[in-house]
Design an enzyme around this catalytic site. Structure first.
Site, PDB file in Angstrom:
ATOM      1  N   TYR A 330      36.015  58.802 -15.103  1.00  0.00           N
ATOM      2  CA  TYR A 330      36.586  59.491 -16.255  1.00  0.00           C
ATOM      3  C   TYR A 330      36.400  58.575 -17.466  1.00  0.00           C
ATOM      4  CZ  TYR A 330      38.807  62.331 -12.656  1.00  0.00           C
ATOM      5  OH  TYR A 330      39.029  63.143 -11.578  1.00  0.00           O
ATOM      6  N   HIS A 341      37.426  66.607 -16.952  1.00  0.00           N
ATOM      7  CA  HIS A 341      36.599  66.563 -15.755  1.00  0.00           C
ATOM      8  C   HIS A 341      35.913  65.207 -15.662  1.00  0.00           C
ATOM      9  CE1 HIS A 341      37.034  70.707 -14.477  1.00  0.00           C
ATOM     10  NE2 HIS A 341      36.837  71.115 -15.717  1.00  0.00           N
ATOM     11  N   LYS A 372      28.072  66.878 -12.535  1.00  0.00           N
ATOM     12  CA  LYS A 372      28.230  65.457 -12.785  1.00  0.00           C
ATOM     13  C   LYS A 372      26.865  64.774 -12.774  1.00  0.00           C
ATOM     14  CE  LYS A 372      32.615  65.636 -10.292  1.00  0.00           C
ATOM     15  NZ  LYS A 372      33.352  66.152 -11.443  1.00  0.00           N
TER      16      LYS A 372
END
Length: 404
Positions: A330, A341, A372
């Site tokens: 993060y 997210h 991601k």
């Protein structure tokens, strides 16, 4: 009438108007004297396949041969010829000009890395301009790929059915904006594979996103926070965490007096008895690291080095177990209640790690599926408790799917 080439060494020479026909107009080959050009075996095979060459005469003389015989002969003479040809033909079909990197490419100022097979030019560019968009490394699905040096290249993987998958390898800037400094004076109890801080301040979890609260329905215990071993080792290395210590009493046979005992890591001791000194934090770090090594070997040191590097870059790393990775990250945490997210999946590997293309594809596909970026952290097994951004000697590599 299409021209005929002549194989000399590893190059096919073509005369006549070859320079205007092939090099100037379509970027094939390297110019020689006059209008003659030299084609690599792959370039010659592609022109044979397209019917732009009528044939190639081999070095031992005889009649010119066509694509089929030339392809088989070249596959026997040149390493990975078949998979390299497939990539070359695919990129040509996509409208790119590209050159083999042997002996420097036309227009290029520098020799490419040994592992690079082709340089692909920007659309609208020609070999003369040298504007390279993709340095391409070609591998078959059963070959291994060293992680070191891969950043900056495009990896073209050819599977057993001759399908192609492209990956972009870059060196990412993994840095964040989380503004939180843990307090000092934390005391924890070292358990088998984690540390519990019984009276953790709320901000340690809410703002710093350290650990996980020990909660449940109708719980009477408040403030208990479970830390992973890497979290605890990092906090201890920063001087913020010591392990609970207490003074016990025992009577030895034949001794009427009481004798105090102390040992870092005794889980029966409480935070009230903690000696919050730098020596305690140092001993705590050593104890947690020793426990981490006992649990997972020197891999723990590599993961700790990566964890500390991320924290020093104001990034919050949390376990990536659910995604098959070491960490998820993060970049900008304000509070856990308003958590964004996670942006990366991080897998920690050794500096000399080699990828299996199938496993690499799995990692990248999974990361892409959960929106991601897949990042590999190449870390040595040096003690990750060191200070500073360079602790542990970590190099970063990001790999993602690419459609040229």
């Amino acid at each position: 009438m299409q021209p005929t080439g002549e194989l000399r060494g590893d190059a096919v020479r073509v005369g006549g108007d070859a320079r205007q026909r092939f090099y100037d107009s379509r970027g094939y080959g390297r110019p020689l004297s006059g209008n003659e050009i030299a084609l690599s075996r792959i370039e010659a095979a592609h022109l044979l396949f397209r019917g732009d060459l009528s044939g190639v005469v081999l070095e031992d003389g005889g009649a010119a041969i066509g694509f089929e015989r030339f392809f088989v002969a070249s596959a026997a003479a040149a390493e990975r010829f078949a998979v390299r040809y497939l990539v070359y033909a695919d990129l040509r079909d996509r409208g790119f000009y590209l050159s083999p990197t042997r002996d420097r490419w036309p227009g290029g100022d520098d020799a490419a890395a040994d592992a690079v097979d082709f340089v692909v030019y920007e659309r609208g560019s020609t070999p003369d301009t040298g504007d390279v968009r993709y340095p391409v490394q070609v591998v078959g699905e059963r070959q291994t790929v060293p992680a070191a040096g891969l950043a900056g290249r495009t990896l073209a993987v050819v599977d057993e059915e001759s399908d192609l998958t492209y990956f972009a390898a870059t060196q990412p800037d993994v840095s964040g904006g989380t503004d939180y400094t843990p307090p000092t004076g934390l005391a924890g109890a070292l358990l088998e594979d984690r540390v519990v801080v019984w009276d953790a301040p709320d901000a340690l979890y809410d703002r710093g996103f350290y650990g996980r609260p020990l909660t449940g329905r109708a719980a009477e215990v408040e403030g208990a926070l479970q830390l992973s071993l890497v979290e605890a080792a990092s906090l201890a290395a920063d001087g913020a965490l010591s392990l609970s210590r207490t003074v016990g009493r025992r009577r030895d046979d034949g001794d009427d007096g009481d004798r105090g005992t102390e040992s870092a890591g005794d889980t029966s001791r409480t935070a009230d008895d903690t000696n919050r000194t730098a020596d305690d934090a140092s001993r705590a770090a050593a104890a947690v690291i020793d426990r981490g090594r006992a649990v997972e070997g020197d891999r723990f040191d590599r993961r700790l080095a990566v964890y500390r590097r991320l924290r020093n870059r104001r990034v919050v790393p949390k376990t990536g177990f659910k995604f098959g990775a070491d960490f998820r990250t993060y970049l900008d945490v304000d509070t856990v209640d308003d958590l964004p997210h996670s942006e990366h999946l991080v897998r920690v590997v050794e500096p000399d790690h080699t990828f299996e293309p199938r496993e690499l594809s799995l990692d990248v596909r999974l990361a892409g599926g959960v929106r991601k970026e897949m990042v590999f952290a190449m870390a040595d097994a040096a003690d990750g408790s060191g200070d500073g951004d360079d602790a542990g000697g970590v190099e970063w590599l990001s790999v993602s799917r690419l459609t040229p």
